[in-house]
Write a protein that holds these residues in place. Sequence first.
Motif, short mmCIF file in Angstrom:
data_model
loop_
_atom_site.label_atom_id
_atom_site.label_comp_id
_atom_site.label_asym_id
_atom_site.label_seq_id
_atom_site.Cartn_x
_atom_site.Cartn_y
_atom_site.Cartn_z
N SER A 114 3.10 -7.26 -4.37
CA SER A 114 2.39 -8.54 -4.49
C SER A 114 0.88 -8.37 -4.57
O SER A 114 0.21 -9.02 -5.38
CB SER A 114 2.76 -9.45 -3.33
OG SER A 114 2.48 -8.83 -2.07
N GLN A 117 -0.15 -7.10 -7.99
CA GLN A 117 0.00 -8.15 -8.99
C GLN A 117 -1.18 -9.12 -8.93
O GLN A 117 -1.71 -9.52 -9.97
CB GLN A 117 1.32 -8.89 -8.77
CG GLN A 117 1.62 -9.93 -9.83
CD GLN A 117 2.98 -10.57 -9.62
OE1 GLN A 117 3.54 -10.53 -8.53
NE2 GLN A 117 3.54 -11.15 -10.67
N LYS A 118 -1.60 -9.49 -7.73
CA LYS A 118 -2.71 -10.42 -7.58
C LYS A 118 -4.04 -9.81 -8.01
O LYS A 118 -4.84 -10.44 -8.70
CB LYS A 118 -2.83 -10.85 -6.12
CG LYS A 118 -1.81 -11.87 -5.63
CD LYS A 118 -2.01 -12.12 -4.14
CE LYS A 118 -1.01 -13.12 -3.58
NZ LYS A 118 -1.30 -14.51 -3.98
N ASP A 122 -1.74 -8.79 -12.84
CA ASP A 122 -0.31 -8.71 -13.15
C ASP A 122 0.02 -7.41 -13.88
O ASP A 122 0.72 -7.41 -14.91
CB ASP A 122 0.11 -9.92 -13.98
CG ASP A 122 1.62 -10.14 -13.97
OD1 ASP A 122 2.29 -9.59 -13.08
OD2 ASP A 122 2.12 -10.85 -14.85
N ASN A 243 -2.45 -13.21 2.20
CA ASN A 243 -2.48 -13.86 0.89
C ASN A 243 -3.82 -14.52 0.61
O ASN A 243 -4.35 -14.45 -0.51
CB ASN A 243 -1.36 -14.89 0.79
CG ASN A 243 0.00 -14.25 0.58
OD1 ASN A 243 0.09 -13.08 0.24
ND2 ASN A 243 1.06 -15.02 0.79
N ASP A 247 -6.23 -13.53 -2.47
CA ASP A 247 -6.66 -14.56 -3.42
C ASP A 247 -8.18 -14.62 -3.52
O ASP A 247 -8.74 -14.77 -4.62
CB ASP A 247 -6.11 -15.93 -3.00
CG ASP A 247 -4.60 -16.04 -3.19
OD1 ASP A 247 -4.05 -15.27 -4.00
OD2 ASP A 247 -3.99 -16.88 -2.51
N ALA A 250 -9.48 -11.42 -5.37
CA ALA A 250 -9.14 -11.52 -6.79
C ALA A 250 -10.04 -12.53 -7.49
O ALA A 250 -10.52 -12.29 -8.61
CB ALA A 250 -7.67 -11.91 -6.95
N LYS A 251 -10.30 -13.65 -6.84
CA LYS A 251 -11.14 -14.70 -7.43
C LYS A 251 -12.58 -14.22 -7.58
O LYS A 251 -13.22 -14.44 -8.63
CB LYS A 251 -11.09 -15.94 -6.54
CG LYS A 251 -11.87 -17.15 -7.09
CD LYS A 251 -11.64 -18.36 -6.20
CE LYS A 251 -12.35 -19.60 -6.75
NZ LYS A 251 -13.82 -19.49 -6.67
#
Length: 508
Positions: A114, A117-118, A122, A243, A247, A250-251
């Motif tokens: 996970s 992927q984040k 992907d 998570n 997030d 990644a952002k």
Amino acid sequence: MLNFLQFLGQHGNLLISSSLFLSVIVIFVVVLIRPSGKRKLILPPSPSKLPIIGNLHNIGRYPHRSLHVLAQRFGPLMLLRFGNCPVLVVSSADAAREIKKTHDLTFINGPKVSATQKLLYDYKDVSTAPYGEYWRQMRSICVLNLLSNKRVQSYRAIREEETVLAMEHIKRSCSSGLPVNLSELFPAITNNVICRIALGTKYSEDADRFKKLLNDFVELLGTTNIGDYLPWLAWVSHVNGFNAKADRVAKEFDEFLDGVIEEHMNRQNKHVNDQKDFVDVLLEIQRENAVGFPIETTSIKALILDMFAAGTDTTYTVMEWAMTELLRNPKAMKEIQNEVRKVYGGKSSISEDDLHNMHYLKAVIKETLRLHPPIPLLLPRICSKDVKIQGYDIMEGTQVFINAWAIGRDPSSWEKPEEFLPDRFLNSSIDFKGHHFELIPFGSGRRICPGIQLAMQLNEVFLANLVHKFDWSLPGGANDKDLDMTESFGLTIHKSSPLIATANQCSF
């Protein structure tokens, strides 16, 4: 005859029951002794497991160390269970050779995770993309336009300019009597070099932000997310903040990369061919459809992130551990300084032309990589079909971790494996380029790290200048044996505490 019929009438049910019972026994015995159509599997040794979670409790904060301890009991091929997922841990050069050379294609891909992927669009980057045409094209783009020998040599002036600037920074600290935080200096110079090469400019004003982002990035990639192995416990990642952190990172990276791409698109027409950086090349390939299929913007961002994050993080950790070990081992420090100063002492700075005959310098870097591989468990792989490894059956779907850290400390391959002894490489042909499985800090086979040469050129020239220009000691007269060797947590292993040292400028 009449007596027999009377007996049968009286005891018929008993006879029938007895016959049925005997038939069942015969059938059971026949089935038991008849050869089965399936061969009994020979599995690697395993430690005991807990219900539901399997061996997840055995990982610990430092998985490479925990798994090394287990391997000393259960052997160099060890089968664990993470939830319902079988996990093979490899801790010897021979076993690694069989997986990465003999059966490289069987273990060519990584598992779906996970965090990856984040954070890596992907699986669009080179390090995690599935093996196939897309991966080949993306890797080819990176090698030809950034990591080939010709390209690496063309960046020489950038590496040497940034090295000179870093030496001036140390000199100013030296003049003011202040110690130098090498754990800040190393990522700063590496970030400057990689940014200039790949992005066309330095982002010095964002150095602290990038360092924090990179630390969070590698920590997330190195964290075992229980939801990847026990999907019904995926909610834990929401509760513990995993998570949310993934997030956020990644952002932030995505916003930065959007800005980089927009900046390059705005000034793209102003470049001539020899001034193009890696981002310009990627945008040109996208515009001209030069690889035969459309390249999405997410793919471009994934490749930039690969070069920026991996190129910075795994490079500067080698510098950090090399200087840490030299400060802990004054004899080795003296030896490397003697080599550099004896031949090149009269020069104001060491250039890359001077590195070819610095055998002890190269031995120091090899020994550092042996004891402190940047990614100690390498990148995990997954078995794509049933295969036999060293006599054991490894089933399709098994995840594989190669413990490069444990292999580098294997007493069957190395004499005095826990000691920092660069001399062991002076008369040895062993290198770190994937051919000698006793030393595989960058992996091996088709998916070996393609950026080895770029990283080593910077490590060598910077380390040579550090020991050439300055004498180093720990602040306050601290004993070298008191130096904190605690590791950080994450995919890439750094020192947990900053490496701070005092520099005394040398005059020649």
